[in-house]
Design an enzyme around this catalytic site. Structure first.
Site, PDB file in Angstrom:
ATOM      1  N   ASN A  61       0.863  -1.184   0.000  1.00 10.16           N
ATOM      2  CA  ASN A  61       0.000   0.000   0.000  1.00 10.16           C
ATOM      3  C   ASN A  61       0.896   1.229   0.000  1.00 10.16           C
ATOM      4  O   ASN A  61       1.463   1.591   1.026  1.00 10.16           O
ATOM      5  CB  ASN A  61      -0.889  -0.050   1.253  1.00 10.16           C
ATOM      6  N   TRP A  62       1.018   1.849  -1.162  1.00  4.28           N
ATOM      7  CA  TRP A  62       1.941   2.983  -1.285  1.00  4.28           C
ATOM      8  C   TRP A  62       1.437   4.229  -0.562  1.00  4.28           C
ATOM      9  O   TRP A  62       2.192   5.175  -0.361  1.00  4.28           O
ATOM     10  CB  TRP A  62       2.167   3.328  -2.764  1.00  4.28           C
ATOM     11  N   LYS A  63       0.144   4.257  -0.248  1.00  2.86           N
ATOM     12  CA  LYS A  63      -0.462   5.450   0.365  1.00  2.86           C
ATOM     13  C   LYS A  63      -0.185   6.681  -0.520  1.00  2.86           C
ATOM     14  O   LYS A  63      -0.076   6.540  -1.741  1.00  2.86           O
ATOM     15  CB  LYS A  63       0.027   5.644   1.799  1.00  2.86           C
ATOM     16  N   HIS A 109      -9.638   0.948   4.618  1.00  3.84           N
ATOM     17  CA  HIS A 109      -8.377   1.147   5.348  1.00  3.84           C
ATOM     18  C   HIS A 109      -8.613   2.070   6.543  1.00  3.84           C
ATOM     19  O   HIS A 109      -9.408   3.010   6.459  1.00  3.84           O
ATOM     20  CB  HIS A 109      -7.322   1.745   4.406  1.00  3.84           C
ATOM     21  N   GLU A 133      -7.011   4.463   7.695  1.00  3.97           N
ATOM     22  CA  GLU A 133      -6.822   5.895   7.421  1.00  3.97           C
ATOM     23  C   GLU A 133      -8.049   6.484   6.728  1.00  3.97           C
ATOM     24  O   GLU A 133      -8.392   7.652   6.943  1.00  3.97           O
ATOM     25  CB  GLU A 133      -5.540   6.104   6.587  1.00  3.97           C
ATOM     26  N   GLU A 165      -5.594  -5.277  10.284  1.00  3.39           N
ATOM     27  CA  GLU A 165      -4.566  -4.289  10.575  1.00  3.39           C
ATOM     28  C   GLU A 165      -4.903  -3.578  11.884  1.00  3.39           C
ATOM     29  O   GLU A 165      -5.714  -2.643  11.893  1.00  3.39           O
ATOM     30  CB  GLU A 165      -4.499  -3.243   9.451  1.00  3.39           C
ATOM     31  N   GLY A 216       2.085   2.079  10.836  1.00  9.49           N
ATOM     32  CA  GLY A 216       3.005   3.208  10.725  1.00  9.49           C
ATOM     33  C   GLY A 216       3.653   3.612  12.037  1.00  9.49           C
ATOM     34  O   GLY A 216       4.260   4.669  12.140  1.00  9.49           O
ATOM     35  N   SER A 219       3.124  -2.253  10.316  1.00 10.67           N
ATOM     36  CA  SER A 219       4.567  -2.296  10.524  1.00 10.67           C
ATOM     37  C   SER A 219       5.216  -3.635  10.172  1.00 10.67           C
ATOM     38  O   SER A 219       6.133  -4.087  10.855  1.00 10.67           O
ATOM     39  CB  SER A 219       4.915  -1.894  11.969  1.00 10.67           C
ATOM     40  N   GLY A 247       2.820  -1.211   4.332  1.00  5.82           N
ATOM     41  CA  GLY A 247       2.873   0.220   4.044  1.00  5.82           C
ATOM     42  C   GLY A 247       4.314   0.659   3.852  1.00  5.82           C
ATOM     43  O   GLY A 247       4.917   0.453   2.803  1.00  5.82           O
ATOM     44  N   GLY A 248       4.877   1.246   4.909  1.00  2.00           N
ATOM     45  CA  GLY A 248       6.226   1.819   4.854  1.00  2.00           C
ATOM     46  C   GLY A 248       7.265   0.964   4.147  1.00  2.00           C
ATOM     47  O   GLY A 248       8.008   1.462   3.286  1.00  2.00           O
TER      48      GLY A 248
END
Ligand code: PGA
Length: 251
Positions: free
Chosen positions: A9-11, A96, A98, A168, A174, A214, A235-236
Site C-alpha cells: 500500500n503505497w499510500k 483502510h 486511514e 490491521e 506506521g 509495521s 505500508g512503509g
C-alpha cells in the site's frame, strides 16, 4: 490450500516519475527472486495506468487504494470501479483505517463499496482492525465482529469467496509497533471462526487473511508462518524495492 498475498500500500507516496523508478527497481529485484505468493502493488491513482503498463508481463498485479460505489455522476474527485478496471486494476483496498479515521468512512459506506467492487469484478482487500483504546479496553473481538458483519452485510457466500481480508490493528500501522505473531494469530483465528459462522467452514478456510501494521523484513517471516496469516498488507516497507522483496521472500 490458500496462496499467500503480499500487497504494498503505497499510500500518498510517489509521483509519476518516482513510481516508474520504484516499479523498475522492484522488477529488477524480483527478476532474481523465486516468488511463491501473489504480489500486488497499490500506487496512488495518478500512477495506476503506468503501473499496469510497466507490469504487463510481470508477476506483480496492481490495485487501487480506494474507490466510490457509483458508476459515474456528480461526485467530484471520486473514482469508480469501472475507471479502475479501465486502467488494468485487479484489486482495490477498501476500509483502510486511514480512510475510516481521517476521511470518516463508516461500515455502511465500506459495505457499499465492497458490493460494487465485487459486482464489477475487482477483488476487494477489505481492511479491519481495532484501535489501541479498543484493545486496551478488551473489546478487540467485538470491534472486529461489528466491522466484519457490517462490512459483509448482504454479500452472498459465492461473492464472499472473492474477498481478501486484511487485519490491521490501527495501533500497529506506521508506528513501528507490530502485533506479536501470537497476538496476530489469535485475532486471525478469531476472524476465521467468525467467517465460518457467517458463511461456512469451506468459505472461511479458503479466505486469505492478510496481516498489516509495521510489517518489515525483520518480522515478516515469523508473522507469515502463523497458521491463519495468509500474507501481508505492507505500508512503509513497500516503498523500497529491497525491503518489499525481502517480505515477498518470507511468504
Ligand atoms: P505500515 O502500513 O506497514 O506502514 O504500518 C500498513 C498499512 O497501513 O496498510
Amino acid at each position: 490450500m490458500r496462496k499467500k498475498i503480499v500487497a504494498g500500500n503505497w499510500k500518498m507516496f510517489n509521483n509519476l516519475n518516482e513510481s516508474v523508478t520504484l516499479i523498475s527497481e522492484l522488477k529488477q529485484e524480483l527478476a532474481n527472486t523465486e516468488v511463491n505468493c501473489k504480489v500486488v502493488i497499490c500506487p496512488p491513482f495518478t500512477s495506476l495506468e503506468t503501473a499496469t503498463t510497466l507490469l504487463k508481463d510481470s508477476v506483480v498485479e496492481v490495485g487501487a487504494q480506494n474507490m466510490f460505489y457509483e458508476d459515474n455522476g456528480a461526485y467530484t474527485a471520486e473514482i469508480s470501479a469501472g475507471m479502475l478496471l479501465s486502467v488494468g486494476c485487479k484489486y482495490v483496498i477498501l476500509g483502510h483505517s486511514e480512510r475510516r479515521t481521517i476521511f470518516g468512512e463508516n461500515d455502511e459506506l465500506i459495505n457499499k463499496k465492497i458490493k460494487k467492487a465485487l459486482a464489477s469484478g475487482l477483488i476487494p482487500i477489505f481492511c479491519i482492525g481495532e484501535t489501541l483504546a479498543e484493545r486496551e479496553g478488551g473489546v478487540t473481538e467485538k470491534v472486529i465482529e461489528t466491522q466484519v458483519k457490517k462490512g459483509l452485510e448482504g454479500i452472498s457466500e459465492e461473492d464472499f469467496k472473492k474477498i481478501v481480508i486484511a487485519y490491521e490493528p490501527v495501533w500497529a500501522i506506521g508506528t513501528g509497533k507490530t502485533a506479536t505473531p501470537a497476538q496476530a494469530q489469535e485475532v486471525h483465528a478469531y476472524i476465521r471462526g467468525l467467517l465460518t459462522s457467517l458463511y461456512s467452514k469451506e468459505a472461511a478456510d479458503g479466505t486469505v487473511i492478510q496481516y498489516g501494521g509495521s510489517v518489515k523484513p525483520e518480522n515478516a517471516k515469523e508473522l507469515l508462518s502463523q497458521a491463519d496469516i495468509d500474507g501481508a498488507l505492507v505500508g512503509g516497507a513497500c516503498l523500497k524495492a529491497k525491503s518489499f522483496t525481502e517480505i515477498i521472500k518470507c511468504a
